[in-house]
Design an enzyme around this catalytic site. Sequence first.
Site, short mmCIF file in Angstrom:
data_model
loop_
_atom_site.label_atom_id
_atom_site.label_comp_id
_atom_site.label_asym_id
_atom_site.label_seq_id
_atom_site.Cartn_x
_atom_site.Cartn_y
_atom_site.Cartn_z
N ASP A 1 49.24 40.36 35.88
CA ASP A 1 49.99 41.59 35.72
C ASP A 1 49.89 42.40 37.03
O ASP A 1 49.10 42.09 37.91
CB ASP A 1 49.48 42.43 34.53
CG ASP A 1 47.97 42.52 34.48
OD1 ASP A 1 47.41 42.45 33.40
OD2 ASP A 1 47.35 42.66 35.56
N ASP B 1 35.47 49.00 40.05
CA ASP B 1 34.26 48.26 39.74
C ASP B 1 33.77 47.41 40.91
O ASP B 1 32.66 47.61 41.41
CB ASP B 1 34.45 47.41 38.48
CG ASP B 1 35.73 46.59 38.49
OD1 ASP B 1 36.40 46.52 39.54
OD2 ASP B 1 36.07 46.01 37.44
N ASP C 1 49.43 46.26 38.32
CA ASP C 1 49.06 47.64 37.98
C ASP C 1 49.37 48.57 39.15
O ASP C 1 49.23 48.20 40.32
CB ASP C 1 47.58 47.72 37.62
CG ASP C 1 47.24 46.96 36.35
OD1 ASP C 1 48.16 46.75 35.53
OD2 ASP C 1 46.08 46.55 36.20
#
Length: 447
Positions: free
Chosen positions: A54, A135, A56
């Site tokens: 995907d 992260d 983002d």
Amino acid sequence: MSLSVTPRNAHTISRKNISENALKVLYRLNKAGYQAFLVGGGVRDLLLGMEPKDFDVVTDATPEDIKKLFRNCRIVGRRFRLAHIVFGRDVIEVATFRGHHGDEDGDKISKANAEGRLLRDNVYGGIDEDAERRDFTVNALYYDISDYSIRSYGGGMEDLNEGVLRLIGDPDTRYREDPVRMIRAVRFATKLGMRIEDATAAPIRKLAPLLKDIPAARMYEEVLKLFFAGKAQANYQMMQDYQLFAPIFPLIAETMADSPKGHCARMTQLVMRGTDQRVIEDKPVTPSFFYAALLWYPLKSRAEEIAHESGLSLYDAYFAAMGDVLERQCQTIAIPKRFSVPARDIWQLQLRFERSQGTRAFKLMENPKFRAAYDLLLLRAEIEGGSLQKSAQWWQSFVEAPEEARGDIARGSGSSKNAAPRNRNRRVRRRPRSEGAPAGSGSGSEA
């Protein structure tokens, strides 16, 4: 945190490889005067020559600003509010730059529980702050639609090139904020073929029990990503190494510990290997079979325990144990009913295989879950051998035989104990009931 900018002529990302809908979102935000970047996994995978799952987008526009620009926008999320731009089945996720935490009260301020896990995180900031909230460094990569450059924070481009997975910030704090990051470390390491940096790996075993506090619905989605993308074996092994498997599958871990024959561990390995093989062969994989197979030996163990404690037949104890096992597992992984109900059907069919050899086999094959149950029978036979292996061999010969030959196999099979075929001309004298067992008693009665 350090920033490096890679100009268009120094990287390999081409707009031809970016989703058309993602480009529409990026261009419209940029045209409206907002900053707009493709971010995270999409940038990372494009740089590695992989096809992103995907795309983002991140921006300095708030969710309300985004909704004004896109009529096909819906705002979702409570922990962190996001804008979903819907193009038919394609959804482009747009997030506002995240900022640093504050201590003040208010709807836009983060909230954490006693263990440090973030419960609400609607804190907005700039791109530099957003990068610090990512992260891993390999996910702190931003493709700028205004000049097609890449912004890399914390040495993300260098780590990507060197194959190192490094957590941004203090690992202990970051894992406590969101324990799922420990699972993501494993998944990214196997997916990308990277090594988890020592400081990033150090706290994982100590903090693994925090996974028990993750909402079960979220964990269901994480398990799909772990085991249904072709890396199930590698992820399972690494999760065992880091003691991450037991908090998510406590029943399986307990059964492995209590099973001297190692049947449960062997089943888990076979399921992971088989799932990977089906993904490689582009065959469908279903959570129904996955959970039915993984939880078979915990079910068997619980059924034997119920039979011993209650005096129920083992056959009836299995049915009582099914609810217990699924309820326990759903405390950590919220298995939807559309998968847990078929898993029950697969279990129930295991109890009928040895009872249904002969002409009954035709009726059993009509069950919609027969094939999945049959596959589980073969796995069990491979693990246990013995009489179960003989039963599986009969079913294999029956299932794989040409349709016109199945009748001969069924008529020649006798009972599940391979007794000689009954002589149809022989008269059988009925004994008075008082001489035999009460009707319907024992484990031989079929539900």
